[in-house]
Design a protein around this motif. Structure first.
Motif, PDB file in Angstrom:
ATOM      1  N   ALA A  69       0.923  -1.293  -0.173  1.00  0.00           N
ATOM      2  CA  ALA A  69       0.000  -0.139  -0.174  1.00  0.00           C
ATOM      3  C   ALA A  69       0.816   1.131   0.041  1.00  0.00           C
ATOM      4  CB  ALA A  69      -1.122  -0.120   1.257  1.00  0.00           C
ATOM      5  N   GLY A  70       1.861   1.349   0.744  1.00  0.00           N
ATOM      6  CA  GLY A  70       2.907   2.377   0.773  1.00  0.00           C
ATOM      7  C   GLY A  70       3.390   2.644  -0.505  1.00  0.00           C
ATOM      8  N   GLY A  71       4.027   1.606  -1.199  1.00  0.00           N
ATOM      9  CA  GLY A  71       4.575   1.626  -2.650  1.00  0.00           C
ATOM     10  C   GLY A  71       3.543   2.350  -3.410  1.00  0.00           C
ATOM     11  N   TYR A  72       2.416   1.917  -3.641  1.00  0.00           N
ATOM     12  CA  TYR A  72       1.241   2.717  -4.398  1.00  0.00           C
ATOM     13  C   TYR A  72       1.069   4.186  -3.970  1.00  0.00           C
ATOM     14  CZ  TYR A  72       0.061  -2.070  -5.760  1.00  0.00           C
ATOM     15  OH  TYR A  72       0.293  -3.557  -6.239  1.00  0.00           O
ATOM     16  N   GLY A  73       1.268   4.234  -2.814  1.00  0.00           N
ATOM     17  CA  GLY A  73       1.127   5.744  -2.371  1.00  0.00           C
ATOM     18  C   GLY A  73       2.148   6.647  -2.768  1.00  0.00           C
ATOM     19  N   LEU A  74       3.301   5.977  -2.733  1.00  0.00           N
ATOM     20  CA  LEU A  74       4.289   6.700  -3.403  1.00  0.00           C
ATOM     21  C   LEU A  74       4.257   7.160  -5.090  1.00  0.00           C
ATOM     22  CD1 LEU A  74       7.700   5.292  -1.665  1.00  0.00           C
ATOM     23  CD2 LEU A  74       6.863   7.469  -1.657  1.00  0.00           C
ATOM     24  N   TRP A  75       3.862   6.001  -5.515  1.00  0.00           N
ATOM     25  CA  TRP A  75       3.520   6.210  -7.022  1.00  0.00           C
ATOM     26  C   TRP A  75       2.530   7.372  -7.335  1.00  0.00           C
ATOM     27  CZ3 TRP A  75       2.609   0.510  -8.986  1.00  0.00           C
ATOM     28  CH2 TRP A  75       3.833  -0.254  -9.001  1.00  0.00           C
ATOM     29  N   LEU A  76       1.589   7.566  -6.507  1.00  0.00           N
ATOM     30  CA  LEU A  76       0.589   8.532  -6.498  1.00  0.00           C
ATOM     31  C   LEU A  76       1.055   9.732  -6.429  1.00  0.00           C
ATOM     32  CD1 LEU A  76      -2.490   6.576  -5.421  1.00  0.00           C
ATOM     33  CD2 LEU A  76      -2.003   7.132  -7.569  1.00  0.00           C
ATOM     34  N   GLY A  77       1.736   9.777  -5.007  1.00  0.00           N
ATOM     35  CA  GLY A  77       2.256  11.156  -4.306  1.00  0.00           C
ATOM     36  C   GLY A  77       3.319  11.687  -5.226  1.00  0.00           C
ATOM     37  N   LEU A  78       4.423  10.737  -5.835  1.00  0.00           N
ATOM     38  CA  LEU A  78       5.480  11.279  -6.700  1.00  0.00           C
ATOM     39  C   LEU A  78       5.569  10.295  -7.915  1.00  0.00           C
ATOM     40  CD1 LEU A  78       8.074  10.943  -3.580  1.00  0.00           C
ATOM     41  CD2 LEU A  78       7.174  12.997  -4.641  1.00  0.00           C
ATOM     42  N   PRO A  79       4.799  10.794  -8.881  1.00  0.00           N
ATOM     43  CA  PRO A  79       4.660  10.100 -10.317  1.00  0.00           C
ATOM     44  C   PRO A  79       5.949  10.396 -11.228  1.00  0.00           C
ATOM     45  CG  PRO A  79       3.368  12.253 -10.192  1.00  0.00           C
ATOM     46  CD  PRO A  79       3.622  11.983  -8.931  1.00  0.00           C
ATOM     47  N   SER A  80       6.739   9.985 -10.588  1.00  0.00           N
ATOM     48  CA  SER A  80       8.207  10.224 -11.358  1.00  0.00           C
ATOM     49  C   SER A  80       9.213   8.991 -11.223  1.00  0.00           C
ATOM     50  CB  SER A  80       8.788  11.358 -10.816  1.00  0.00           C
ATOM     51  OG  SER A  80       9.322  11.481  -9.434  1.00  0.00           O
ATOM     52  N   PHE A  81      10.136   8.930 -11.830  1.00  0.00           N
ATOM     53  CA  PHE A  81      11.084   7.845 -11.834  1.00  0.00           C
ATOM     54  C   PHE A  81      11.611   7.296 -10.279  1.00  0.00           C
ATOM     55  CE2 PHE A  81      15.125   5.459 -11.876  1.00  0.00           C
ATOM     56  CZ  PHE A  81      14.812   4.401 -12.473  1.00  0.00           C
ATOM     57  N   PRO A  82      12.237   8.296  -9.571  1.00  0.00           N
ATOM     58  CA  PRO A  82      12.641   8.305  -8.302  1.00  0.00           C
ATOM     59  C   PRO A  82      11.238   7.541  -7.294  1.00  0.00           C
ATOM     60  CG  PRO A  82      13.192  10.202  -9.004  1.00  0.00           C
ATOM     61  CD  PRO A  82      12.418   9.767  -9.961  1.00  0.00           C
ATOM     62  N   GLY A  83       9.981   8.357  -7.432  1.00  0.00           N
ATOM     63  CA  GLY A  83       8.932   7.951  -6.651  1.00  0.00           C
ATOM     64  C   GLY A  83       8.641   6.538  -7.275  1.00  0.00           C
ATOM     65  N   PHE A  84       8.706   6.056  -8.409  1.00  0.00           N
ATOM     66  CA  PHE A  84       8.248   4.808  -8.839  1.00  0.00           C
ATOM     67  C   PHE A  84       9.507   3.599  -8.379  1.00  0.00           C
ATOM     68  CE2 PHE A  84       6.119   6.801 -12.716  1.00  0.00           C
ATOM     69  CZ  PHE A  84       4.716   6.944 -12.002  1.00  0.00           C
ATOM     70  N   ALA A  85      10.406   4.060  -8.455  1.00  0.00           N
ATOM     71  CA  ALA A  85      11.498   3.247  -7.922  1.00  0.00           C
ATOM     72  C   ALA A  85      11.454   2.801  -6.408  1.00  0.00           C
ATOM     73  CB  ALA A  85      12.886   3.843  -8.226  1.00  0.00           C
ATOM     74  N   ALA A  86      11.363   3.941  -5.764  1.00  0.00           N
ATOM     75  CA  ALA A  86      10.995   3.508  -4.392  1.00  0.00           C
ATOM     76  C   ALA A  86       9.930   2.765  -4.181  1.00  0.00           C
ATOM     77  CB  ALA A  86      10.886   4.983  -3.526  1.00  0.00           C
ATOM     78  N   GLY A  87       8.752   3.163  -4.686  1.00  0.00           N
ATOM     79  CA  GLY A  87       7.605   2.140  -4.540  1.00  0.00           C
ATOM     80  C   GLY A  87       7.658   0.750  -4.931  1.00  0.00           C
ATOM     81  N   PHE A  88       8.635   0.495  -5.877  1.00  0.00           N
ATOM     82  CA  PHE A  88       8.944  -0.632  -6.285  1.00  0.00           C
ATOM     83  C   PHE A  88       9.659  -1.374  -5.213  1.00  0.00           C
ATOM     84  CE2 PHE A  88       7.632  -0.868 -10.922  1.00  0.00           C
ATOM     85  CZ  PHE A  88       6.892  -2.133 -10.915  1.00  0.00           C
ATOM     86  N   ALA A  89      10.620  -0.699  -4.644  1.00  0.00           N
ATOM     87  CA  ALA A  89      11.347  -1.174  -3.536  1.00  0.00           C
ATOM     88  C   ALA A  89      10.621  -1.745  -2.353  1.00  0.00           C
ATOM     89  CB  ALA A  89      12.537  -0.281  -3.077  1.00  0.00           C
ATOM     90  N   LEU A  90       9.500  -0.897  -1.959  1.00  0.00           N
ATOM     91  CA  LEU A  90       8.614  -1.327  -1.062  1.00  0.00           C
ATOM     92  C   LEU A  90       7.905  -2.717  -1.443  1.00  0.00           C
ATOM     93  CD1 LEU A  90       7.242   1.842   0.559  1.00  0.00           C
ATOM     94  CD2 LEU A  90       9.273   0.617   1.305  1.00  0.00           C
ATOM     95  N   TRP A  91       7.282  -2.507  -2.585  1.00  0.00           N
ATOM     96  CA  TRP A  91       6.668  -3.624  -3.286  1.00  0.00           C
ATOM     97  C   TRP A  91       7.485  -4.864  -3.133  1.00  0.00           C
ATOM     98  CZ3 TRP A  91       3.499  -3.709  -8.448  1.00  0.00           C
ATOM     99  CH2 TRP A  91       2.674  -4.958  -8.360  1.00  0.00           C
TER     100      TRP A  91
END
Length: 417
Positions: A69-91
């Motif tokens: 859930a936190g990973g998806y939240g990062l995707w929505l809050g930071l829709p950029s490569f760093p945000g997606f990367a951090a979200g994928f790390a959590l996932w």
């Protein structure tokens, strides 16, 4: 099964790659994201299994859902490569926490009530529920996208993950006593563990039961490193378990073929707009195969190998036909493959004799990740015919991998010190 079904309905599963494109990422960046996801998952696989064994398996499932859930939240809050990367790390960490933990929690829960012989039935239904749930999840994703775009899809996905965490929190976590090796050296053959193999008598079975006064595993699981050593030592010192881990890893890696189902359909002449509908029957067949695991639950190694060989032949036939109708053969393959996969996972759980069940299963999961990379390489090298040959090779090797140990191994202590 409710937990498994809800886990599979996350609407982001069918749309996250499109989200990255929508955000302006290049193909190279998207590939890098997938690589980050895979690497984090591989690195976290075994440590996450040890955490589940050392502390709480139910807690690991809850944490896994919250991290997703936190990973998806990062995707929505930071829709950029760093945000997606951090979200994928959590996932990636989330997947590692869940992998192996589900099987361990389920097996020990059934064993605690004397129903471990039903593991194949229950686990098969759990797997089937997860596969079937992806279909309404994908349909819901499309509808949500039309209504509110990616933000709505994302927040509904977050809500689904939170609901999964709440369900996981309500799962019972049974005390972990000294899990013992099943009769006949840890392999359920015709007549072993409900069907007794020649020479597997009541005296031998009684020698494998926990001592009446044995302290439950949860009373003292030792340190993190002690639990890790227990799991690794069990794999390294017990050949039957080691063979089962390798077999489960190799067979589990074949499941990565589902990434290519749409490509198969498109390559065989199915119009792009119809590809999602054309491949819909394959996961349905896989769910049916998983649920049918109990049909062969008491079968011997030869029967399991025969089913897997037929699956490989069906996949090879699909490669030869190379037309839309060949998708029916792929569905047959997937149904038979998932059936055998449930049985192999069951045999693996039956051979684990220590309290480090999630740790051992996570090692098999790590092997599955490596085998998946091998399958991707096989596809690149020769496509579907090469993968069909690999399935046939695993089928031929299966009887030897699951052979009964001639000398039953001593029970492994459940509580590391």
């Amino acid at each position: 099964m409710g937990w498994a079904a809800l886990s599979g309905t996350v609407p982001f599963y069918s749309l996250y790659a499109l989200l990255f494109t929508h955000a302006g990422l290049t193909g190279t960046q998207i590939s890098a994201l997938f690589a980050i996801w895979s690497v984090v998952g591989v690195l976290a696989q075994v440590p996450a299994g040890v955490v589940a064994d050392r502390y709480s398996r139910r807690g690991a499932l809850v944490a896994g859902a919250l991290l997703e859930a936190g990973g998806y939240g990062l995707w929505l809050g930071l829709p950029s490569f760093p945000g997606f990367a951090a979200g994928f790390a959590l996932w990636g960490i989330s997947v590692a926490l869940i992998s192996g933990t589900v099987e361990a929690l389920l097996y020990d829960g059934l064993a605690g009530s004397g129903a471990d012989g039903h593991f194949a039935t229950v686990f098969g239904r759990v797997e089937a529920a997860g596969l079937l749930a992806t279909i309404p999840g994908a349909l819901a994703g499309g509808a949500l996208l039309r209504i509110g775009g990616y933000p709505l899809v994302g927040w509904v996905s977050v809500a689904c993950c939170l609901a999964v965490a709440a369900l996981a929190y309500r799962l019972p976590e049974p005390p972990r006593g000294g899990a013992t090796e099943p009769p006949c050296g840890g392999v359920t053959e015709p007549g072993c563990g409900g069907v007794t193999e020649p020479g597997c008598d009541a005296d031998e079975r009684s020698r494998r039961l926990p001592d009446a006064g044995e302290a439950p595993d949860h009373a003292g699981r030792g340190s993190y490193l002690a639990m890790l050593r227990t799991g690794l030592a069990e794999i390294l010192t017990r050949a039957p378990l080691r063979a089962a881990v390798l077999l489960a890893a190799a067979l589990g890696g074949v499941d990565a073929i589902d990434e290519y189902f749409p490509l198969m359909a498109a390559g065989w002449g199915v119009p792009a707009a119809l590809v999602p509908v054309a491949v819909l029957g394959i996961p349905l067949a896989g769910a049916a195969g998983s649920a049918a695991g109990p049909v062969l639950a008491g079968a011997g190694r030869g029967a399991m190998a025969a089913v897997l060989v037929v699956a490989g032949l069906a996949l090879g036939a699909a490669a030869l036909v190379h037309r839309p109708v060949a998708l029916a053969a792929v569905a047959v393959f997937y149904a038979l493959y998932r059936l055998v996969l449930v049985l192999v996972d069951t045999r693996l759980q039956e051979r684990i004799a220590s309290g480090a069940r999630a740790t051992v299963t996570s090692v098999a999961g790590l092997g599955t990740d490596a085998a998946s990379v091998g399958l991707f390489a096989a596809w690149a090298a020769g496509g579907l015919p090469v993968i069909a040959a690999l399935v046939l090779a695993i089928g031929v090797a299966l009887p030897r991998a699951l052979r009964r140990s001639p000398v039953p191994a001593a029970r492994v202590g459940a509580t590391p010190r």
